[in-house]
Write a protein that holds these residues in place. Structure first.
Motif, PDB file in Angstrom:
ATOM      1  N   PHE A   1       0.868  -1.174   0.000  1.00 18.88           N
ATOM      2  CA  PHE A   1       0.000   0.000   0.000  1.00 18.88           C
ATOM      3  C   PHE A   1       0.906   1.226   0.000  1.00 18.88           C
ATOM      4  O   PHE A   1       1.416   1.624   1.054  1.00 18.88           O
ATOM      5  CB  PHE A   1      -0.901  -0.002   1.234  1.00 18.88           C
TER       6      PHE A   1
ATOM      7  N   GLU B   1       5.420   1.284   2.717  1.00 18.97           N
ATOM      8  CA  GLU B   1       4.206   0.568   3.150  1.00 18.97           C
ATOM      9  C   GLU B   1       3.356   1.448   4.056  1.00 18.97           C
ATOM     10  O   GLU B   1       3.733   1.720   5.188  1.00 18.97           O
ATOM     11  CB  GLU B   1       4.615  -0.732   3.859  1.00 18.97           C
ATOM     12  N   LYS B   2       2.197   1.845   3.534  1.00 18.38           N
ATOM     13  CA  LYS B   2       1.328   2.775   4.262  1.00 18.38           C
ATOM     14  C   LYS B   2       0.679   2.138   5.492  1.00 18.38           C
ATOM     15  O   LYS B   2       0.329   2.829   6.448  1.00 18.38           O
ATOM     16  CB  LYS B   2       0.246   3.276   3.302  1.00 18.38           C
ATOM     17  N   THR B   3       0.495   0.807   5.460  1.00 13.75           N
ATOM     18  CA  THR B   3      -0.155   0.174   6.609  1.00 13.75           C
ATOM     19  C   THR B   3       0.743   0.209   7.849  1.00 13.75           C
ATOM     20  O   THR B   3       0.283  -0.068   8.946  1.00 13.75           O
ATOM     21  CB  THR B   3      -0.543  -1.294   6.321  1.00 13.75           C
ATOM     22  N   TRP B   4       2.005   0.533   7.655  1.00 14.21           N
ATOM     23  CA  TRP B   4       2.928   0.645   8.795  1.00 14.21           C
ATOM     24  C   TRP B   4       3.110   2.097   9.215  1.00 14.21           C
ATOM     25  O   TRP B   4       4.029   2.412   9.969  1.00 14.21           O
ATOM     26  CB  TRP B   4       4.284   0.014   8.459  1.00 14.21           C
TER      27      TRP B   4
ATOM     28  N   GLN C   1      -1.666  -5.725   7.199  1.00 14.75           N
ATOM     29  CA  GLN C   1      -2.216  -5.062   6.015  1.00 14.75           C
ATOM     30  C   GLN C   1      -3.737  -5.211   5.985  1.00 14.75           C
ATOM     31  O   GLN C   1      -4.463  -4.250   5.721  1.00 14.75           O
ATOM     32  CB  GLN C   1      -1.621  -5.665   4.746  1.00 14.75           C
TER      33      GLN C   1
ATOM     34  N   GLN D   1      -5.359  -3.036   8.825  1.00 10.49           N
ATOM     35  CA  GLN D   1      -5.334  -1.603   8.542  1.00 10.49           C
ATOM     36  C   GLN D   1      -6.221  -1.236   7.354  1.00 10.49           C
ATOM     37  O   GLN D   1      -6.911  -0.222   7.370  1.00 10.49           O
ATOM     38  CB  GLN D   1      -3.895  -1.149   8.273  1.00 10.49           C
ATOM     39  N   MET D   2      -6.204  -2.078   6.336  1.00  7.00           N
ATOM     40  CA  MET D   2      -7.001  -1.794   5.148  1.00  7.00           C
ATOM     41  C   MET D   2      -8.498  -1.839   5.443  1.00  7.00           C
ATOM     42  O   MET D   2      -9.274  -1.099   4.840  1.00  7.00           O
ATOM     43  CB  MET D   2      -6.639  -2.802   4.046  1.00  7.00           C
TER      44      MET D   2
ATOM     45  N   GLN E   1      -9.785   1.711   6.332  1.00  9.53           N
ATOM     46  CA  GLN E   1      -9.238   2.919   5.729  1.00  9.53           C
ATOM     47  C   GLN E   1      -9.615   2.963   4.247  1.00  9.53           C
ATOM     48  O   GLN E   1      -9.106   2.175   3.445  1.00  9.53           O
ATOM     49  CB  GLN E   1      -7.719   2.974   5.919  1.00  9.53           C
TER      50      GLN E   1
ATOM     51  N   MET F   1      -7.097   2.787   1.326  1.00  6.91           N
ATOM     52  CA  MET F   1      -6.467   1.472   1.146  1.00  6.91           C
ATOM     53  C   MET F   1      -7.452   0.477   0.536  1.00  6.91           C
ATOM     54  O   MET F   1      -7.053  -0.396  -0.251  1.00  6.91           O
ATOM     55  CB  MET F   1      -5.961   0.939   2.485  1.00  6.91           C
TER      56      MET F   1
ATOM     57  N   TYR G   1      -6.588  -1.490  -2.778  1.00 10.11           N
ATOM     58  CA  TYR G   1      -6.628  -2.944  -2.892  1.00 10.11           C
ATOM     59  C   TYR G   1      -7.532  -3.356  -4.066  1.00 10.11           C
ATOM     60  O   TYR G   1      -7.228  -4.320  -4.783  1.00 10.11           O
ATOM     61  CB  TYR G   1      -7.127  -3.563  -1.585  1.00 10.11           C
TER      62      TYR G   1
ATOM     63  N   ASN H   1      -1.795   3.345  14.345  1.00  9.78           N
ATOM     64  CA  ASN H   1      -1.172   4.604  13.959  1.00  9.78           C
ATOM     65  C   ASN H   1      -0.414   5.203  15.134  1.00  9.78           C
ATOM     66  O   ASN H   1       0.347   6.130  14.988  1.00  9.78           O
ATOM     67  CB  ASN H   1      -2.227   5.615  13.508  1.00  9.78           C
TER      68      ASN H   1
END
Lengths: 444, 375
Positions: free
Chosen positions: A55, A109-112, A371, A374-375, A378, A381, A385, B372
């Protein structure tokens, strides 16, 4: 004297370099530990290697991981750079490398995404601009000529301002009915900690979530001002210690408390350090009234733009959405720290209208656990996906796949509810921002 | 403010925090508040109920049924007749039914041991099994022990006991077919290995019981949360693998009867029914008529989530009615009335969301502080 002149004079006034050098060391050592911890916990594999799909951030799709060996080399390099930064060896090169490598790792990686990782990138960038290695460093042993007792105010001011931004907008983010009236998510989080020895009993009292919520918002909104003021600084730093140690004990928030405890040292002046340890001045002397023009116009403009973004990004959600916690439109990079407990569940349906075929796609089949988690709540995301699934099915020979999502989300103690219009074909949206128009309004 | 004042201030602050804490602690039992004490008491009652009335009897029954199965297949090996084949098939089904109830309890040390894979990994690797039968290695229990999980356990036995299009064809595979004797040997060895695994499972649980019933904390490591997660895992498996794939969700919509877990024995419906029965028992705590019925429903009511408890009970009723609406086998229903199977899957999916999102939130099973914020 005009206001601009006053500001310029203040920024160029000479002051002790000690707070800046201490900040450099504290930040550097903490980052060294952070990167070693990242390796030790196996997060290189978990974040960069195991996922078959990443992501990425908007406009940064081109940032992708390298092979396992290279990723290890980058993280180890990042840790070494942080250590060099801490001890002040090849400071400028180390800081530039740390900033670039750390930011690269975060962009993969956006989920992190973590708020304090974002803060690390910002602080590392600012460190590139300042001569933080002119005291307490190996560099001054290599090149004694660079040793300085004083720096311009602006070199310290920018870090104080950045930390104040984090605290203040962290407080603004808590100005919501969930936080103030419902004491959520504190009710959920504290309830899960009532088994703690000693403290657990305290957390079980009904009023505690409200005390924590209101205490938290007052802390966030007031602490920057208390830290700036010379008179209130001692009590302010005690509060910093108590508050963040408490959050460390109660919540699983990793390095964040330590980041704030260490970084807030920038507020403590050389005089206060000396008072604290009963030290007398030797050698270096400075006059705080001395003014030297050391802030080049280019840097001034760059910092102005930098802080303009810092002041506007946390507020952008007020224009974009009426409930940032639910839609998450403008959530990232806005210091929305510890403001929600959110859980989701998604199932995607892929349709081939031409051949009257249909597939179900369960995210757990293609994504890692973090992943998927988090997805699931959001929207950007979820859209990403769907784009990924579209590419997969096109490769399989489905010319125009339609992709729908059944998403259920629970926020801050509410029951799960429909999140995105189930009739929306996600492939019909060309732009990620369009997905926010199809979020089902939050009930209750 | 000078250093002396700073130190005094720090000392006063710490003293204040300590005093307030001690004040509250002094009103507690064993270092926790009365409310937490009651919560942990209820949690302990639930976990003891699950173990004493759910897990332990199932483990004993599973051992008994696997021993019976071994005797039945030995009798079949010695006298390979249709009657003995059917007896073996029936006893295998009895083992399957018990296992499908025990399947839910894959958590903690038991999960870490991978013993559930050893007992029932599906689908079996039939090529490997045939390779063993057609090979030269001596077939006995230790041979099976040394092999991978996809060539042993309940699923492998199903392959052998239901391999033919009808019972006569299956019987011939044990009588007149090439390597028929070795096939029978392999069947017996599988049944013996299953007894070993059943006994190991029971021992693992006996060893784990003290930890299981004493991990009363609210966090992720607490046994109640692990139990909730096990419920989510099983319901997700039913939705995705046991029903989704057979419904053709992975191939564009063409039903795949052979993707049902027990398509050879046509027991897939029984498997899912037993899974759901046990899920409901864990939720309600109703294992026996006379036992303490302490389940998640009581816990939800206690934390004020009555509507969630009611909705989950209604959801179980809905799933059960959809299961009962399938009059024949799941294998035939999938071909003749896939809409009915789809309705069942949707009902199970609703149940999964209620357990995974709503119930877990309410009891604090998913509390991780939003990602987050930290690590």
């Amino acid at each position: 004297m005009t206001v601009i002149n006053k500001i310029t004079t203040y920024l160029n006034t000479q002051t002790s370099i000690v707070p800046l050098a201490i900040f450099r060391m504290a930040f550097g050592f903490l980052m060294t530990f952070s990167m070693l911890r990242f390796i030790y916990n196996g997060w290189i594999e978990a974040a960069y290697i195991t996922p078959t799909f990443h992501f990425t951030y908007q406009y940064f799709d081109w940032v992708q991981p390298f092979s396992t060996g290279v990723m290890y080399a980058i993280v180890i390099g990042c840790a070494i750079a942080a250590f060099f930064m801490a001890i002040g060896l090849f400071y400028r090169a180390a800081t530039v490398f740390f900033f670039l490598s750390f930011t690269y790792l975060e962009l993969i990686e956006k989920t992190w995404y973590l708020n304090h990782y974002y803060l690390v990138s910002l602080l590392a960038f600012l460190l590139i601009l300042v001569p933080a290695n002119r005291k307490f460093s190996i560099d001054i042993l290599r090149k004694p000529g660079i040793r300085r007792a004083q720096v311009s105010n602006w070199t310290i001011f920018i870090f104080k301002l950045q930390l104040s931004v984090v605290y203040f907008f962290g407080g603004v983010a808590k100005l919501s009915s969930d936080w103030l009236l419902e004491a959520q998510p504190m009710k959920i989080w504290l309830k899960a900690k009532t088994d703690l020895p000693l403290l657990g009993g305290l957390l079980d009292v009904d009023v505690m979530p409200y005390l924590f919520s209101w205490g938290g918002i007052f802390y966030d909104l007031l602490i920057p001002f208390l830290l700036w003021s010379r008179k209130s600084r001692p009590i302010a730093y005690v509060l910093v210690l108590v508050f963040h140690l408490l959050t460390h004990v109660l919540f699983n928030i990793g390095l964040f408390p330590w980041m704030m405890i260490f970084c807030s040292l920038i507020f403590i002046t050389e005089q206060e350090w000396r008072q604290l340890f009963k030290l007398t001045r030797k050698g270096d002397t400075f006059k705080t009234s001395a003014v030297k023009k050391t802030l080049p116009n280019g840097i001034l403009v760059m910092l102005s733009v930098f802080f303009l973004f810092q002041f506007s990004l946390p507020l952008r959600h007020f224009i974009k959405t009426d409930n940032v916690l639910w839609t998450e439109n403008g959530f990232r990079f806005s210091w929305q720290v510890m403001v929600m407990e959110k859980t989701g569940h998604t199932i995607f349906t892929v349709k081939d209208a031409k051949n009257n075929k249909q597939w179900k796609e369960y995210p757990s089949n293609r994504l890692t656990e973090i992943q998927e988690t988090q997805m699931s709540f959001q929207p950007d995301m979820i859209w990403q996906y769907a784009q990924h699934l579209e590419a997969i099915f096109k490769e399989k020979g489905v010319e125009n796949p339609e992709i729908y999502v059944d998403a259920k989300v629970a926020l801050n103690g509410r029951r799960s509810q429909l999140f995105i219009e189930p009739s929306l074909d996600l492939t019909s949206l060309d732009d990620v921002d369009a997905v926010y128009d199809y979020i089902v309004p939050l009930k209750d | 403010m000078n250093t002396q004042q700073l130190r005094s201030l720090s000392f006063i602050t710490l003293l204040l925090v300590a005093s307030v804490t001690l004040f509250f602690v002094s009103c507690e039992k064993s270092g926790v508040s009365e409310e937490e004490y009651q919560t942990q008491y209820r949690r302990e009652a639930q976990l003891i109920n699950v173990y004493d009335n759910g897990i332990a009897p199932l483990n004993s029954l599973f051992i008994a049924e696997t021993r019976q199965l071994e005797q039945t297949v030995v009798a079949f090996k010695n006298a390979p007749t249709i009657a003995n084949l059917k007896a073996s098939q029936d006893q295998w089904t009895a083992v399957l039914q018990v296992w499908k109830r025990a399947e839910l309890y894959n958590l903690g040390d038991i999960e870490d041991s991978f013993i559930h894979f050893e007992i029932n990994r599906w689908p079996s690797n039939t090529e490997t099994i045939d390779g063993f039968i057609n090979g030269n290695a001596t077939i006995n229990e230790s041979f099976v022990t040394g092999n991978g999980s996809s060539s042993k356990g309940i699923s492998a036995m199903e392959y052998l006991l239901f391999s033919g299009e009808n019972d006569q064809a299956t019987l011939e595979s044990f009588t007149t077919a090439e390597n028929a004797n070795r096939r029978a040997d392999y069947l017996v060895a599988l049944s013996q290995n299953l007894i070993v695994k059943a006994e190991q499972l029971e021992q693992l649980w006996v060893d784990f019981k003290p930890t299981f019933t004493s991990a009363l904390q609210s966090g992720l490591s607490g046994s109640q949360n692990q139990l909730a997660n096990a419920m989510v895992t099983l319901s997700e498996q039913i939705v995705i693998k046991k029903l989704g794939t057979p419904l053709g969700e992975a191939n564009g919509g063409e039903v795949e009867v052979q993707s049902l877990e027990n398509y050879r024995s046509k027991n897939s419906l029984i498997s899912i029914k037993e899974n759901v029965i046990e899920l409901e028992k864990v939720f309600t705590g109703s294992y026996k008529e006379q036992s303490i019925k302490s389940g998640f429903n009581d816990f939800l009511v206690n934390v004020g989530a009555v509507s969630i408890s009611n909705d989950i009970e209604a959801s179980f009723a809905n799933v059960t009615s959809k299961l009962n609406a399938i009059s024949g086998t799941l294998e035939s229903e999938l071909v003749n009335n896939s809409a009915g199977v789809l309705e069942l899957q949707e009902a199970l999916n609703e149940l999964e969301v209620l357990i995974k999102v709503d119930m877990s939130n309410a009891i604090g099973a998913t509390v991780t502080v939003n990602s987050n914020d930290g690590d």
